[in-house]
Enzyme design. Structure first.
Site, PDB file in Angstrom:
ATOM      1  N   TYR A 142       0.978  -1.104   0.011  1.00  0.00           N
ATOM      2  CA  TYR A 142       0.194  -0.156   0.233  1.00  0.00           C
ATOM      3  C   TYR A 142       0.730   1.309   0.029  1.00  0.00           C
ATOM      4  O   TYR A 142       0.213   2.374  -0.333  1.00  0.00           O
ATOM      5  CB  TYR A 142      -0.892   0.057   1.227  1.00  0.00           C
ATOM      6  CG  TYR A 142      -1.865  -0.997   1.220  1.00  0.00           C
ATOM      7  CD1 TYR A 142      -2.481  -1.588   0.153  1.00  0.00           C
ATOM      8  CD2 TYR A 142      -2.493  -1.599   2.407  1.00  0.00           C
ATOM      9  CE1 TYR A 142      -3.466  -2.475   0.099  1.00  0.00           C
ATOM     10  CE2 TYR A 142      -3.235  -2.219   2.468  1.00  0.00           C
ATOM     11  CZ  TYR A 142      -4.125  -3.183   1.224  1.00  0.00           C
ATOM     12  OH  TYR A 142      -4.724  -4.129   1.275  1.00  0.00           O
ATOM     13  N   LYS A 192       3.957 -15.437   2.561  1.00  0.00           N
ATOM     14  CA  LYS A 192       4.046 -16.041   1.237  1.00  0.00           C
ATOM     15  C   LYS A 192       5.450 -16.346   0.693  1.00  0.00           C
ATOM     16  O   LYS A 192       5.795 -16.077  -0.416  1.00  0.00           O
ATOM     17  CB  LYS A 192       3.370 -15.230   0.138  1.00  0.00           C
ATOM     18  CG  LYS A 192       2.838 -15.832  -1.250  1.00  0.00           C
ATOM     19  CD  LYS A 192       1.781 -16.973  -1.085  1.00  0.00           C
ATOM     20  CE  LYS A 192       1.830 -17.544  -2.471  1.00  0.00           C
ATOM     21  NZ  LYS A 192       0.614 -18.908  -2.572  1.00  0.00           N
ATOM     22  N   ASP A 224      -2.372 -18.357   1.563  1.00  0.00           N
ATOM     23  CA  ASP A 224      -3.553 -19.090   0.954  1.00  0.00           C
ATOM     24  C   ASP A 224      -4.039 -20.349   1.994  1.00  0.00           C
ATOM     25  O   ASP A 224      -5.220 -20.396   2.112  1.00  0.00           O
ATOM     26  CB  ASP A 224      -3.047 -19.553  -0.324  1.00  0.00           C
ATOM     27  CG  ASP A 224      -1.678 -20.220  -0.228  1.00  0.00           C
ATOM     28  OD1 ASP A 224      -0.823 -19.959   0.453  1.00  0.00           O
ATOM     29  OD2 ASP A 224      -1.320 -20.788  -1.410  1.00  0.00           O
ATOM     30  N   ASP A 248      -5.237  -7.316   5.880  1.00  0.00           N
ATOM     31  CA  ASP A 248      -6.508  -6.617   5.277  1.00  0.00           C
ATOM     32  C   ASP A 248      -7.577  -7.648   5.235  1.00  0.00           C
ATOM     33  O   ASP A 248      -8.909  -7.702   5.488  1.00  0.00           O
ATOM     34  CB  ASP A 248      -6.238  -5.968   4.284  1.00  0.00           C
ATOM     35  CG  ASP A 248      -7.207  -5.005   3.756  1.00  0.00           C
ATOM     36  OD1 ASP A 248      -8.207  -4.888   4.220  1.00  0.00           O
ATOM     37  OD2 ASP A 248      -7.061  -4.116   2.809  1.00  0.00           O
ATOM     38  N   ASP A 252     -10.799  -9.423   7.800  1.00  0.00           N
ATOM     39  CA  ASP A 252     -12.200  -9.311   7.431  1.00  0.00           C
ATOM     40  C   ASP A 252     -12.643 -10.682   7.341  1.00  0.00           C
ATOM     41  O   ASP A 252     -13.988 -11.072   7.857  1.00  0.00           O
ATOM     42  CB  ASP A 252     -12.356  -8.792   6.043  1.00  0.00           C
ATOM     43  CG  ASP A 252     -12.789  -7.179   5.972  1.00  0.00           C
ATOM     44  OD1 ASP A 252     -12.450  -6.707   7.190  1.00  0.00           O
ATOM     45  OD2 ASP A 252     -12.853  -6.566   5.341  1.00  0.00           O
TER      46      ASP A 252
END
Ligand code: NAD
Length: 361
Positions: A142, A192, A224, A248, A252
């Site tokens: 970001y 990852k 994942d 992020d 959620d």
């Protein structure tokens, strides 16, 4: 008597209603535990734009910096939707996080036994789930440079850069280990590293920090796989630590696994400052009706008691009071199901305060 100064930023929409409810709860906690809270209000968001032209006036920032913790409601609403991006209420939120250097976002996802049926997962899968996602908040793809849309061989290419320095990784990982130590002493680090170098560095730093926390069990998961395990075996997680973009998405996902938006608290913490706020927004559709669910904000205050004031017993008692009120069947409309007693913001808050007193004995 211990004294704590709390900056109170009510914001817009249901913000004032849910924050006022939470201040009443905090006053009761102060009385029961013999501490003093002083509340000082500052403007943020749409109301700050209306009164000063700035979604985060300097006085508000000064107030936050001179307080022991910040309690925030929510910002935004249709009235300010047409303003240019840099002048919108949400800009106030982004700026306050940056100015206070709040680099770790803490999002608990706990299943409340009386609300277990509101989870999209089977009760037997979700039962006992009580996890906390620690998301790095100020770095990653970001913020990394270069970024933008450029031209290459006459075609447009979009570029963002995933970037973390070792110091940025270390401070959030250390925070997550410290939090795990206060909970069930299990930390899952998510990356990852099978394909990303930045994740390789992340994993190395986690292993280095582990040496300072021998009492905390550590596991590494690829993002994942973690996304799958959160729906397959949510109750086995305690603290999850990860970078900004993975966090992020995973926070959620963890939130939806346990149910309603009106129940989800959060904290954003740095080395010096901490800000506590519900996950939901300003809910303009129900503002002023007296029916907003105050529990997410009350639970954010419970996090404040634990992480900013080290009042762990008071924080636990407050969570037990919330659970007990739900067990007795009281529900605001957003979490209502048949056979329960429908109440508004004020009555829900009254019940939590009454139950706090009963449980403290
Ligand atoms: P929202 O979270 O405000 O509302 C989504 C839905 O959930 C609405 O139907 C609302 O009534 C309901 N809801 C949310 N909180 C509730 C509560 N405590 N009790 C009962 N019902 C509740 O999201 P939105 O509608 O997408 O956004 C509304 C405004 O809030 C926008 O201006 C948005 O930019 C802003 N927003 C602010 C924050 C924040 O301040 N941190 C976060 C998200 C959205």
């Amino acid at each position: 008597m211990k004294k704590f100064k709390i900056a109170v930023l009510k914001g817009d929409g249901i913000g004032p209603e849910i924050v006022d409810a939470t201040l009443r709860v905090l006053e009761k906690v102060a009385e029961l535990y013999g501490v003093e809270f002083s509340f000082q209000e500052g403007l943020i968001g749409g109301i700050a734009i209306d009164k000063t032209g700035d979604p985060l006036p300097d006085e508000t920032l000064e107030l936050c910096k001179s307080s022991d913790a910040v309690l925030l409601g929510a910002v935004g609403g249709p009235k300010w939707d047409d303003l240019p991006t840099h002048k919108r209420p949400e800009k106030g939120l982004l700026r306050i996080r940056k100015e206070l250097d709040l680099f770790a976002n803490l999002r608990p996802a706990k299943v409340w036994e009386p609300l277990i049926d509101s989870s999209p997962l089977k009760p037997e899968v979700v039962k006992g789930t009580d996890m906390l996602v620690v998301r790095e908040l100020t770095g990653d793809v970001y913020y990394g440079e270069p970024r933008g849309i450029f031209e290459e061989n006459g075609k447009r290419v979009g570029v963002n850069t995933m970037k973390y320095s070792e110091d940025e990784i270390r401070r959030v990982v250390r925070k997550a280990f410290e939090i795990a130590r206060k909970r069930r002493k299990k930390l899952t680090s998510v990356d990852k590293s099978n394909v990303l170098e930045v994740s390789g560095l992340w994993k190395e730093i986690v292993e280095e920090e582990k040496k300072n926390f021998p009492d905390v069990e550590l596991e590494h998961l690829y993002v994942d796989n973690c996304a799958m395990q959160i729906v397959r075996r949510p109750s086995t997680f305690d603290v999850i630590v990860t970078g900004n973009i993975f966090g992020d998405i995973l926070s959620d996902e963890a939130g939806v696994v346990v149910g309603s938006l009106g129940m989800l608290p959060s904290a954003s913490v740095g080395e010096k400052y901490a800000l506590y706020e519900p996950v939901h927004g300003s809910a303009p559709d129900i503002a002023g009706k007296g029916i907003a669910n105050p529990i997410a904000t009350i639970l954010s205050a419970s996090m404040m008691l634990k992480y900013s004031f080290s009042m762990d017993d008071a924080a636990d008692l407050l969570e037990r009071a919330v659970e007990e009120v739900l067990r007795k069947g009281y529900r605001t409309p957003d979490i209502y199901s048949e056979g329960c007693k429908k109440v508004g913001t004020k009555e829900m808050t009254d019940k939590i305060i009454e139950t706090l007193e009963e449980l403290k004995g």
